[in-house]
Design a protein around this motif. Structure first.
Motif, PDB file in Angstrom:
ATOM      1  N   VAL A 271      -5.118  -0.251  10.134  1.00 30.19           N
ATOM      2  CA  VAL A 271      -5.457   1.045  10.730  1.00 30.19           C
ATOM      3  C   VAL A 271      -6.656   0.905  11.669  1.00 30.19           C
ATOM      4  CG1 VAL A 271      -6.332   3.364  10.224  1.00 30.19           C
ATOM      5  CG2 VAL A 271      -4.475   2.396   8.848  1.00 30.19           C
ATOM      6  N   LYS A 272      -7.652   0.145  11.229  1.00 33.67           N
ATOM      7  CA  LYS A 272      -8.851  -0.052  12.060  1.00 33.67           C
ATOM      8  C   LYS A 272      -8.511  -0.754  13.372  1.00 33.67           C
ATOM      9  CE  LYS A 272     -13.375  -2.349  12.049  1.00 33.67           C
ATOM     10  NZ  LYS A 272     -14.299  -3.210  11.267  1.00 33.67           N
ATOM     11  N   VAL A 273      -7.713  -1.822  13.283  1.00 32.48           N
ATOM     12  CA  VAL A 273      -7.330  -2.566  14.485  1.00 32.48           C
ATOM     13  C   VAL A 273      -6.497  -1.687  15.419  1.00 32.48           C
ATOM     14  CG1 VAL A 273      -5.972  -4.511  15.358  1.00 32.48           C
ATOM     15  CG2 VAL A 273      -7.464  -4.829  13.380  1.00 32.48           C
ATOM     16  N   GLY A 274      -5.637  -0.843  14.844  1.00 34.11           N
ATOM     17  CA  GLY A 274      -4.737  -0.042  15.655  1.00 34.11           C
ATOM     18  C   GLY A 274      -5.318   1.250  16.185  1.00 34.11           C
ATOM     19  N   ARG A 275      -6.479   1.659  15.679  1.00 33.74           N
ATOM     20  CA  ARG A 275      -7.035   2.950  16.087  1.00 33.74           C
ATOM     21  C   ARG A 275      -7.316   3.049  17.590  1.00 33.74           C
ATOM     22  NH1 ARG A 275     -10.764   3.478  12.170  1.00 33.74           N
ATOM     23  NH2 ARG A 275      -9.299   4.504  10.780  1.00 33.74           N
ATOM     24  N   PRO A 276      -7.894   2.011  18.229  1.00 33.53           N
ATOM     25  CA  PRO A 276      -8.088   2.109  19.689  1.00 33.53           C
ATOM     26  C   PRO A 276      -6.773   2.267  20.459  1.00 33.53           C
ATOM     27  CG  PRO A 276      -9.459   0.361  18.784  1.00 33.53           C
ATOM     28  CD  PRO A 276      -8.536   0.796  17.689  1.00 33.53           C
ATOM     29  N   ALA A 277      -5.727   1.591  20.005  1.00 39.39           N
ATOM     30  CA  ALA A 277      -4.428   1.721  20.661  1.00 39.39           C
ATOM     31  C   ALA A 277      -3.873   3.130  20.487  1.00 39.39           C
ATOM     32  CB  ALA A 277      -3.446   0.698  20.097  1.00 39.39           C
ATOM     33  N   ALA A 278      -4.030   3.691  19.289  1.00 38.50           N
ATOM     34  CA  ALA A 278      -3.551   5.053  19.028  1.00 38.50           C
ATOM     35  C   ALA A 278      -4.281   6.063  19.905  1.00 38.50           C
ATOM     36  CB  ALA A 278      -3.728   5.392  17.554  1.00 38.50           C
ATOM     37  N   ARG A 279      -5.593   5.883  20.042  1.00 41.53           N
ATOM     38  CA  ARG A 279      -6.365   6.793  20.908  1.00 41.53           C
ATOM     39  C   ARG A 279      -5.921   6.683  22.360  1.00 41.53           C
ATOM     40  NH1 ARG A 279     -11.077   5.237  17.860  1.00 41.53           N
ATOM     41  NH2 ARG A 279     -11.539   3.688  19.464  1.00 41.53           N
TER      42      ARG A 279
ATOM     43  N   ASP B 273       0.830  -1.202   0.000  1.00 34.46           N
ATOM     44  CA  ASP B 273       0.000   0.000   0.000  1.00 34.46           C
ATOM     45  C   ASP B 273       0.867   1.255   0.000  1.00 34.46           C
ATOM     46  OD1 ASP B 273      -1.819   2.186   1.103  1.00 34.46           O
ATOM     47  OD2 ASP B 273      -3.224   0.518   0.937  1.00 34.46           O
ATOM     48  N   LYS B 274       0.534   2.188  -0.889  1.00 36.38           N
ATOM     49  CA  LYS B 274       1.342   3.404  -1.019  1.00 36.38           C
ATOM     50  C   LYS B 274       1.235   4.311   0.196  1.00 36.38           C
ATOM     51  CE  LYS B 274      -2.282   5.605  -3.829  1.00 36.38           C
ATOM     52  NZ  LYS B 274      -2.595   6.114  -5.198  1.00 36.38           N
ATOM     53  N   ARG B 275       0.240   4.067   1.061  1.00 34.24           N
ATOM     54  CA  ARG B 275       0.107   4.868   2.280  1.00 34.24           C
ATOM     55  C   ARG B 275       0.927   4.315   3.439  1.00 34.24           C
ATOM     56  NH1 ARG B 275      -6.153   4.050   2.785  1.00 34.24           N
ATOM     57  NH2 ARG B 275      -5.405   2.016   2.010  1.00 34.24           N
TER      58      ARG B 275
ATOM     59  N   GLY C  78       3.724  -7.258  11.727  1.00 37.20           N
ATOM     60  CA  GLY C  78       4.860  -7.600  10.865  1.00 37.20           C
ATOM     61  C   GLY C  78       4.689  -7.017   9.483  1.00 37.20           C
ATOM     62  N   LYS C  79       4.897  -7.815   8.455  1.00 39.65           N
ATOM     63  CA  LYS C  79       4.721  -7.318   7.088  1.00 39.65           C
ATOM     64  C   LYS C  79       3.261  -7.361   6.640  1.00 39.65           C
ATOM     65  CE  LYS C  79       6.562 -11.696   5.241  1.00 39.65           C
ATOM     66  NZ  LYS C  79       5.370 -12.512   5.289  1.00 39.65           N
ATOM     67  N   TRP C  80       2.393  -7.968   7.458  1.00 39.70           N
ATOM     68  CA  TRP C  80       0.974  -8.098   7.101  1.00 39.70           C
ATOM     69  C   TRP C  80       0.336  -6.741   6.813  1.00 39.70           C
ATOM     70  CZ3 TRP C  80      -3.546  -6.361   9.504  1.00 39.70           C
ATOM     71  CH2 TRP C  80      -4.748  -6.953   9.095  1.00 39.70           C
ATOM     72  N   GLY C  81       0.604  -5.761   7.656  1.00 42.51           N
ATOM     73  CA  GLY C  81      -0.103  -4.495   7.575  1.00 42.51           C
ATOM     74  C   GLY C  81       0.299  -3.586   6.442  1.00 42.51           C
ATOM     75  N   ILE C  82       1.393  -3.881   5.742  1.00 42.65           N
ATOM     76  CA  ILE C  82       1.823  -2.976   4.672  1.00 42.65           C
ATOM     77  C   ILE C  82       1.141  -3.277   3.341  1.00 42.65           C
ATOM     78  CG2 ILE C  82       4.063  -2.633   5.778  1.00 42.65           C
ATOM     79  CD1 ILE C  82       5.304  -4.368   3.561  1.00 42.65           C
ATOM     80  N   PHE C  83       0.462  -4.429   3.230  1.00 40.45           N
ATOM     81  CA  PHE C  83      -0.170  -4.789   1.962  1.00 40.45           C
ATOM     82  C   PHE C  83      -1.484  -4.042   1.762  1.00 40.45           C
ATOM     83  CE2 PHE C  83       2.593  -8.545   2.551  1.00 40.45           C
ATOM     84  CZ  PHE C  83       3.229  -8.532   1.307  1.00 40.45           C
ATOM     85  N   LYS C  84      -1.770  -3.739   0.525  1.00 39.53           N
ATOM     86  CA  LYS C  84      -2.956  -2.964   0.182  1.00 39.53           C
ATOM     87  C   LYS C  84      -4.232  -3.640   0.677  1.00 39.53           C
ATOM     88  CE  LYS C  84      -5.390  -0.830  -3.730  1.00 39.53           C
ATOM     89  NZ  LYS C  84      -5.572   0.442  -2.999  1.00 39.53           N
ATOM     90  N   GLU C  85      -4.270  -4.961   0.609  1.00 39.48           N
ATOM     91  CA  GLU C  85      -5.469  -5.685   1.028  1.00 39.48           C
ATOM     92  C   GLU C  85      -5.662  -5.658   2.548  1.00 39.48           C
ATOM     93  OE1 GLU C  85      -3.840 -10.248   1.018  1.00 39.48           O
ATOM     94  OE2 GLU C  85      -3.696  -9.111  -0.846  1.00 39.48           O
ATOM     95  N   ASN C  86      -4.601  -5.289   3.289  1.00 38.03           N
ATOM     96  CA  ASN C  86      -4.673  -5.320   4.752  1.00 38.03           C
ATOM     97  C   ASN C  86      -4.537  -3.958   5.419  1.00 38.03           C
ATOM     98  OD1 ASN C  86      -4.732  -8.165   4.574  1.00 38.03           O
ATOM     99  ND2 ASN C  86      -2.507  -8.293   4.679  1.00 38.03           N
ATOM    100  N   PHE C  87      -4.045  -2.960   4.708  1.00 36.69           N
ATOM    101  CA  PHE C  87      -3.668  -1.709   5.360  1.00 36.69           C
ATOM    102  C   PHE C  87      -4.835  -1.050   6.095  1.00 36.69           C
ATOM    103  CE2 PHE C  87      -2.952   2.909   5.422  1.00 36.69           C
ATOM    104  CZ  PHE C  87      -1.774   2.946   6.162  1.00 36.69           C
ATOM    105  N   ASP C  88      -5.995  -0.983   5.458  1.00 35.34           N
ATOM    106  CA  ASP C  88      -7.147  -0.362   6.121  1.00 35.34           C
ATOM    107  C   ASP C  88      -7.546  -1.139   7.378  1.00 35.34           C
ATOM    108  OD1 ASP C  88      -7.408   1.804   4.384  1.00 35.34           O
ATOM    109  OD2 ASP C  88      -8.619   0.648   2.965  1.00 35.34           O
ATOM    110  N   LYS C  89      -7.432  -2.467   7.330  1.00 39.07           N
ATOM    111  CA  LYS C  89      -7.720  -3.269   8.514  1.00 39.07           C
ATOM    112  C   LYS C  89      -6.681  -2.986   9.605  1.00 39.07           C
ATOM    113  CE  LYS C  89      -9.582  -7.117   5.775  1.00 39.07           C
ATOM    114  NZ  LYS C  89      -9.348  -8.539   5.371  1.00 39.07           N
TER     115      LYS C  89
END
Length: 443
Positions: free
Chosen positions: A385-393, A167-169, A372-383
């Protein structure tokens, strides 16, 4: 049938060298048995994307039964697992020695091992897992590699997304031209005989990330340990193999374990403790390798000698005390990384930062979502971010003066989540907590 067990949780060795481990019919039966138990329990609904996906698939099936799941459905659940180990370590009441004998992460690993043996591991996944080769190339061409992978470079990141599915983001770590091991050769600073930990010796396992990408935590660790009298050296024989574990390439992981353990054995015999900079690598060395090679005495020896970095500092503080630390009046948000939690050693980052006079650390026990490397793929990146949003808050609640995470991938990912959510006054960096201890010492 009762939940939980009177015995302490335990894990079985991984029988990857037995042919029965790769029996696809037996694997399918075991997957459905475990999925049925998980569907009835649902305690892990908020851990990662595997569980809500599993529950929805069964709930929305014609008979609401696990037998309705197709092979594709099962693969989707497996592919969403990041091997964080949190379900096994903190949630599941049915882990061994309970008679249900559940080990969800190692079951996902078995599925991937079967796929890997059958040649079904994706090409990009396999290439990304060749950490040492990639680092050698990218380090030599660090200027060009870092320019091409920079998030603001829309052209090259767009091409990378189209060709490799990255994912480019997604934040990609830059590469250093000179590895940490080349900057700190030998035994480092001479230990101070007046320091409380004089006489201890630590070989820092630089880890691939600490050696080739972000060297800040490694430099801070060397400063803090040497200041406290610990004789230090930095070593990097090879990658721990975590990226290949994610691919189910167990023969390659076993090879890494044998190579690294053999390298460190004479260093351990010289009286050195082995200190890993990255929690994932410490987890591999302390727990995963002995389960993959249970009869290898050298691997066991390394496991017993290995400490996580925060764990090691706290151990020294309890046994010897530390050189007095300057006051640092600061609110600190700590992200308690999954692979730190999975080491079953307690919140050592919290304990370490409490050693700083005036510091007020608070801890967040939520997954960053990176995986790991799971979150950098385009098919997983939005997930991711969603999983990590509560931790970020949670970690940024109250606008702390500093935010830290022992996981070097989680820190930048959490910061990116905060930035994408429009959060103001972001920290310049979410680094390892050792960096704050070094700062308190004036380094």
């Amino acid at each position: 049938m009762t939940e939980g067990s009177l015995g302490a949780p335990t894990r079985h060795p991984i029988p990857w060298q037995e042919e029965s481990y790769y029996d696809e019919e037996a694997l399918d039966l075991e997957l459905r048995r475990v999925f049925d138990i998980c569907h009835g329990c649902r305690r892990c609904f908020n851990l990662c994307d595997s569980f809500p996906q599993l529950f929805d698939l069964i709930d929305e099936s014609p008979n609401e039964e696990v037998e309705d799941l197709s092979a594709g459905d099962i693969k989707n659940v497996v592919d969403s697992c990041t091997l964080c180990d949190m379900c096994f370590m903190v949630k599941c009441p049915y882990v061994p020695p309970h008679e249900f004998d559940l080990d969800f992460p190692h079951l996902m690993l078995r599925h991937r091992a079967v796929e890997n043996r059958n040649g079904k591991t994706g090409f990009v996944d396999k290439q990304l897992a060749e950490i040492d080769r990639n680092a050698a190339v990218a380090g030599t061409l660090s200027g060009a590699a870092n320019w091409a992978s920079k998030g603001s470079n829309g052209v090259t990141r767009g091409i990378l997304e189209s060709v490799a599915g990255i994912d480019k983001r997604a934040h990609l770590p830059p590469f250093q031209e000179v590895p940490l091991t080349h900057k700190h050769v030998g035994h480092g600073p001479v230990a101070n005989a007046a320091a409380p930990a004089f006489g201890r010796k630590a070989a820092i396992y630089a880890t691939c990330y600490g050696n080739f990408n972000d060297q800040t935590a490694g430099k801070a660790a060397l400063d803090v340990l040497s200041h406290n009298g610990v004789q230090t050296r930095v070593e990097y024989p090879a990658c721990c193999g975590m990226p290949k574990l994610e691919n189910g390439d167990l023969p390659a992981v076993a090879s890494s374990a044998e190579q690294v353990a053999a390298f460190f054995e004479p260093i351990i015999d010289e009286g050195f403790d082995i200190v890993a900079l990255t929690p994932s690598c410490a987890l591999m060395m302390k727990f995963e390798w002995p389960l993959i090679l249970p009869d290898n005495a050298v691997v066991k020896k390394l496991a017993l000698a290995t400490r996580d970095l925060s764990e090691y500092i706290v151990e020294i503080a309890k046994e010897k005390g530390l050189v007095p630390i300057d006051e640092m009046k600061a609110e600190i948000g700590i992200h308690f990384a999954c692979h730190s939690r999975a080491q079953n050693m307690g919140p050592k980052a919290m304990e370490m930062l409490k050693l700083i006079p005036g510091a007020k650390p608070s801890i967040t026990e939520r997954c960053s979502g990176h995986g790991g490397k799971w979150g950098i793929f385009k098919e997983n990146f939005d997930k991711a971010v969603k999983v990590g949003r509560p931790a970020a808050r949670a970690v940024s609640k109250g606008d702390p003066d500093y935010m830290v995470s022992e996981c070097p991938l989680a820190g930048p990912h959490l910061r990116q989540i905060m930035e994408s959510g429009g959060q103001k006054d972001l920290p310049a960096r979410i680094g390892h907590p050792i960096e704050l201890l070094a700062k308190a010492y004036g380094f």
